[in-house]
Design a protein around this motif. Structure first.
Motif, PDB file in Angstrom:
ATOM      1  N   HIS A  58     -20.997  90.365  52.004  1.00 61.57           N
ATOM      2  CA  HIS A  58     -19.647  90.551  52.541  1.00 61.57           C
ATOM      3  C   HIS A  58     -18.626  89.661  51.832  1.00 61.57           C
ATOM      4  CE1 HIS A  58     -19.814  93.138  56.212  1.00 61.57           C
ATOM      5  NE2 HIS A  58     -21.118  92.968  56.005  1.00 61.57           N
ATOM      6  N   HIS A  59     -17.351  90.041  51.993  1.00 63.13           N
ATOM      7  CA  HIS A  59     -16.259  89.166  51.554  1.00 63.13           C
ATOM      8  C   HIS A  59     -16.176  87.996  52.545  1.00 63.13           C
ATOM      9  CE1 HIS A  59     -15.150  92.269  48.802  1.00 63.13           C
ATOM     10  NE2 HIS A  59     -14.714  93.108  49.724  1.00 63.13           N
ATOM     11  N   CYS A  60     -16.306  86.798  52.043  1.00 64.78           N
ATOM     12  CA  CYS A  60     -16.274  85.633  52.928  1.00 64.78           C
ATOM     13  C   CYS A  60     -15.023  84.799  52.673  1.00 64.78           C
ATOM     14  CB  CYS A  60     -17.522  84.780  52.737  1.00 64.78           C
ATOM     15  SG  CYS A  60     -19.035  85.584  53.324  1.00 64.78           S
ATOM     16  N   ILE A  61     -14.487  84.252  53.734  1.00 65.12           N
ATOM     17  CA  ILE A  61     -13.327  83.359  53.680  1.00 65.12           C
ATOM     18  C   ILE A  61     -13.875  81.947  53.811  1.00 65.12           C
ATOM     19  CG2 ILE A  61     -11.156  82.721  54.798  1.00 65.12           C
ATOM     20  CD1 ILE A  61     -11.279  85.667  56.011  1.00 65.12           C
ATOM     21  N   ARG A  73     -13.398  86.278  48.455  1.00 64.59           N
ATOM     22  CA  ARG A  73     -12.140  86.454  47.737  1.00 64.59           C
ATOM     23  C   ARG A  73     -11.083  85.474  48.205  1.00 64.59           C
ATOM     24  NH1 ARG A  73     -11.203  92.712  48.724  1.00 64.59           N
ATOM     25  NH2 ARG A  73      -9.407  92.382  47.360  1.00 64.59           N
ATOM     26  N   VAL A  74     -11.382  84.689  49.266  1.00 61.50           N
ATOM     27  CA  VAL A  74     -10.407  83.743  49.805  1.00 61.50           C
ATOM     28  C   VAL A  74     -11.067  82.368  49.899  1.00 61.50           C
ATOM     29  CG1 VAL A  74      -8.902  83.140  51.727  1.00 61.50           C
ATOM     30  CG2 VAL A  74      -9.261  85.546  51.131  1.00 61.50           C
ATOM     31  N   LEU A  75     -10.460  81.378  49.247  1.00 67.59           N
ATOM     32  CA  LEU A  75     -10.873  79.982  49.332  1.00 67.59           C
ATOM     33  C   LEU A  75      -9.645  79.181  49.742  1.00 67.59           C
ATOM     34  CD1 LEU A  75     -13.040  77.752  48.752  1.00 67.59           C
ATOM     35  CD2 LEU A  75     -12.086  77.623  46.435  1.00 67.59           C
ATOM     36  N   THR A  76      -9.750  78.389  50.803  1.00 68.20           N
ATOM     37  CA  THR A  76      -8.575  77.667  51.292  1.00 68.20           C
ATOM     38  C   THR A  76      -8.960  76.284  51.795  1.00 68.20           C
ATOM     39  OG1 THR A  76      -6.774  77.699  52.926  1.00 68.20           O
ATOM     40  CG2 THR A  76      -8.841  78.725  53.578  1.00 68.20           C
ATOM     41  N   SER A  77      -7.992  75.381  51.776  1.00 62.01           N
ATOM     42  CA  SER A  77      -8.209  74.025  52.306  1.00 62.01           C
ATOM     43  C   SER A  77      -7.870  73.940  53.786  1.00 62.01           C
ATOM     44  CB  SER A  77      -7.340  73.020  51.539  1.00 62.01           C
ATOM     45  OG  SER A  77      -5.960  73.321  51.734  1.00 62.01           O
ATOM     46  N   SER A  78      -7.294  75.011  54.354  1.00 63.43           N
ATOM     47  CA  SER A  78      -6.740  74.969  55.698  1.00 63.43           C
ATOM     48  C   SER A  78      -7.556  75.805  56.683  1.00 63.43           C
ATOM     49  CB  SER A  78      -5.294  75.486  55.675  1.00 63.43           C
ATOM     50  OG  SER A  78      -4.836  75.796  56.961  1.00 63.43           O
ATOM     51  N   VAL A  79      -7.958  75.194  57.787  1.00 63.13           N
ATOM     52  CA  VAL A  79      -8.633  75.918  58.850  1.00 63.13           C
ATOM     53  C   VAL A  79      -7.713  77.000  59.415  1.00 63.13           C
ATOM     54  CG1 VAL A  79      -9.581  75.715  61.188  1.00 63.13           C
ATOM     55  CG2 VAL A  79     -10.158  74.004  59.450  1.00 63.13           C
ATOM     56  N   ASP A  80      -6.446  76.665  59.583  1.00 59.00           N
ATOM     57  CA  ASP A  80      -5.474  77.620  60.115  1.00 59.00           C
ATOM     58  C   ASP A  80      -5.356  78.835  59.197  1.00 59.00           C
ATOM     59  OD1 ASP A  80      -3.649  78.519  61.988  1.00 59.00           O
ATOM     60  OD2 ASP A  80      -1.944  77.563  61.004  1.00 59.00           O
ATOM     61  N   ALA A  81      -5.334  78.582  57.878  1.00 61.39           N
ATOM     62  CA  ALA A  81      -5.239  79.691  56.919  1.00 61.39           C
ATOM     63  C   ALA A  81      -6.492  80.557  56.947  1.00 61.39           C
ATOM     64  CB  ALA A  81      -4.994  79.145  55.518  1.00 61.39           C
ATOM     65  N   ALA A  82      -7.661  79.940  57.079  1.00 57.20           N
ATOM     66  CA  ALA A  82      -8.913  80.711  57.149  1.00 57.20           C
ATOM     67  C   ALA A  82      -8.922  81.601  58.386  1.00 57.20           C
ATOM     68  CB  ALA A  82     -10.101  79.762  57.155  1.00 57.20           C
ATOM     69  N   ARG A  83      -8.461  81.062  59.487  1.00 53.21           N
ATOM     70  CA  ARG A  83      -8.413  81.855  60.723  1.00 53.21           C
ATOM     71  C   ARG A  83      -7.421  83.008  60.580  1.00 53.21           C
ATOM     72  NH1 ARG A  83      -6.562  78.817  66.061  1.00 53.21           N
ATOM     73  NH2 ARG A  83      -4.588  78.893  64.928  1.00 53.21           N
ATOM     74  N   THR A  84      -6.254  82.740  60.003  1.00 52.29           N
ATOM     75  CA  THR A  84      -5.254  83.783  59.810  1.00 52.29           C
ATOM     76  C   THR A  84      -5.765  84.871  58.880  1.00 52.29           C
ATOM     77  OG1 THR A  84      -3.455  82.198  60.168  1.00 52.29           O
ATOM     78  CG2 THR A  84      -2.902  84.242  59.019  1.00 52.29           C
ATOM     79  N   MET A 112      -9.275  90.089  56.181  1.00 50.10           N
ATOM     80  CA  MET A 112      -9.570  89.815  54.775  1.00 50.10           C
ATOM     81  C   MET A 112     -11.029  89.454  54.537  1.00 50.10           C
ATOM     82  SD  MET A 112      -6.063  87.695  53.905  1.00 50.10           S
ATOM     83  CE  MET A 112      -6.371  87.537  52.151  1.00 50.10           C
ATOM     84  N   GLY A 113     -11.807  89.293  55.602  1.00 48.84           N
ATOM     85  CA  GLY A 113     -13.215  88.989  55.402  1.00 48.84           C
ATOM     86  C   GLY A 113     -13.824  88.290  56.596  1.00 48.84           C
ATOM     87  N   VAL A 114     -15.040  87.805  56.372  1.00 52.98           N
ATOM     88  CA  VAL A 114     -15.811  87.074  57.379  1.00 52.98           C
ATOM     89  C   VAL A 114     -15.606  85.586  57.144  1.00 52.98           C
ATOM     90  CG1 VAL A 114     -18.130  86.620  58.274  1.00 52.98           C
ATOM     91  CG2 VAL A 114     -17.529  88.912  57.469  1.00 52.98           C
ATOM     92  N   THR A 115     -15.419  84.829  58.198  1.00 49.21           N
ATOM     93  CA  THR A 115     -15.243  83.387  58.028  1.00 49.21           C
ATOM     94  C   THR A 115     -16.181  82.621  58.946  1.00 49.21           C
ATOM     95  OG1 THR A 115     -13.598  81.618  57.785  1.00 49.21           O
ATOM     96  CG2 THR A 115     -13.422  83.009  59.754  1.00 49.21           C
TER      97      THR A 115
END
Length: 293
Positions: A186-189, A213-224, A230-233
């Motif tokens: 799956h696409h993972c965040i 496809r999504v890598l972020t430093s922010s928990v808030d951004a991952a949740r959004t 956009m994927g599974v987190t």
């Protein structure tokens, strides 16, 4: 040495500005400056570097900071023991908390507490980094990451397991993974702080790197990003509790792997002289978390 002078020292150290500290203390800038000079004279050291444009702690000031906190906290603790009423809960609660947990849990709780306790104020640092609470003069840190060994005092507040989740729309398009092998397709965040997902496989903790496809430093951004389909987190329970409850995110449980169990921890510099404001806040937080599980 007067504790009123120590409070002035702490306010100036926190604000790094005489005028801002004076406004916070409801004093005049000249009065603050004179009391600082008197404290420096009593100690026989310079506590601040002063220029016309800036003010910063000297090495001696940095060394004195935790002692000043201890002495003022000891006075507040004594007053709270002698007169444990709402009126005795006062001063600035300096604390740090993870960003999403701070916004969704701490701030609403503080709003209710400050209605009840007019003498209470808060200085809240919302950061997903682990800060030096002794060096930076915090009363309290709320932490969710596994705790490293240290001399700090830690109190377990509530379970906070990791949760794999996704939006219903994403799962409708891509299917719901039931095994670890399916999840890996799956696409993972992914959070930068947790590039490998910790999973319990046959009772053993394994760390699996997930493609996404999504890598972020922010928990808030991952949740959004998850809410946007956009994927599974993978986040923790208190980060997504509301979204799981209202159905905008769906919890995914795997047949062949379990998630790592974490907890919400309250971390304090010392067990001695815990200010009344800290005790009151932790009691309120404990009640809040029990209701939310």
């Amino acid at each position: 040495m007067q504790t009123s002078d120590l409070r002035i020292f702490l306010a100036v150290a926190s604000a790094s500005n005489l005028s801002a500290a004076a406004r916070q203390l409801d004093l005049g800038p000249m009065q603050v400056s004179r009391r600082l000079a008197a404290l420096e004279a009593e100690l026989g050291v310079r506590l601040f570097h002063r220029t016309t444009r800036s003010l910063s702690l000297t090495a001696e000031g940095e060394a004195f900071l935790p002692f000043a906190h201890t002495m003022t906290d000891a006075e507040e603790s004594a007053r709270g023991q002698l007169s444990p009423s709402a009126a005795s809960v006062s001063g600035v609660l300096r604390m740090t908390a993870p960003s999403v947990f701070g916004q969704t849990i701490v701030l609403p709780l503080m709003a209710r507490l400050m209605e009840q306790l007019p003498g209470l104020r808060i200085d809240l640092d919302l950061s997903d980094r682990v800060l030096d609470i002794v060096g930076q003069g915090f009363d309290l840190a709320l932490r969710i990451a596994p705790l490293a060994d240290s001399e700090l005092v830690a109190r377990k507040m509530a379970p906070n397991p990791r949760i794999i989740c996704a939006a219903p729309g994403y799962l409708a398009r891509h299917g719901r993974p039931a095994t670890l092998a399916q999840l890996e397709r799956h696409h993972c965040i992914v959070l930068q702080a947790v590039p490998k997902w910790p999973l319990l496989v046959n009772g053993e903790l394994q760390r699996r790197r997930m493609g996404g496809r999504v890598l972020t430093s922010s928990v808030d951004a991952a949740r959004t990003a998850a809410l946007l389909g956009m994927g599974v987190t993978m986040l923790t329970y208190w980060d997504v509790r509301q979204q799981l409850a209202d159905g905008t995110l769906v919890r995914i449980e795997l047949e062949d792997a379990l998630m790592e169990e974490l907890s919400v921890w309250a971390v304090m510099p010392t067990r001695r002289y815990v200010p009344t404001r800290v005790k009151v806040f932790l009691d309120a937080l404990d009640s809040e978390l029990r209701q939310g599980m």
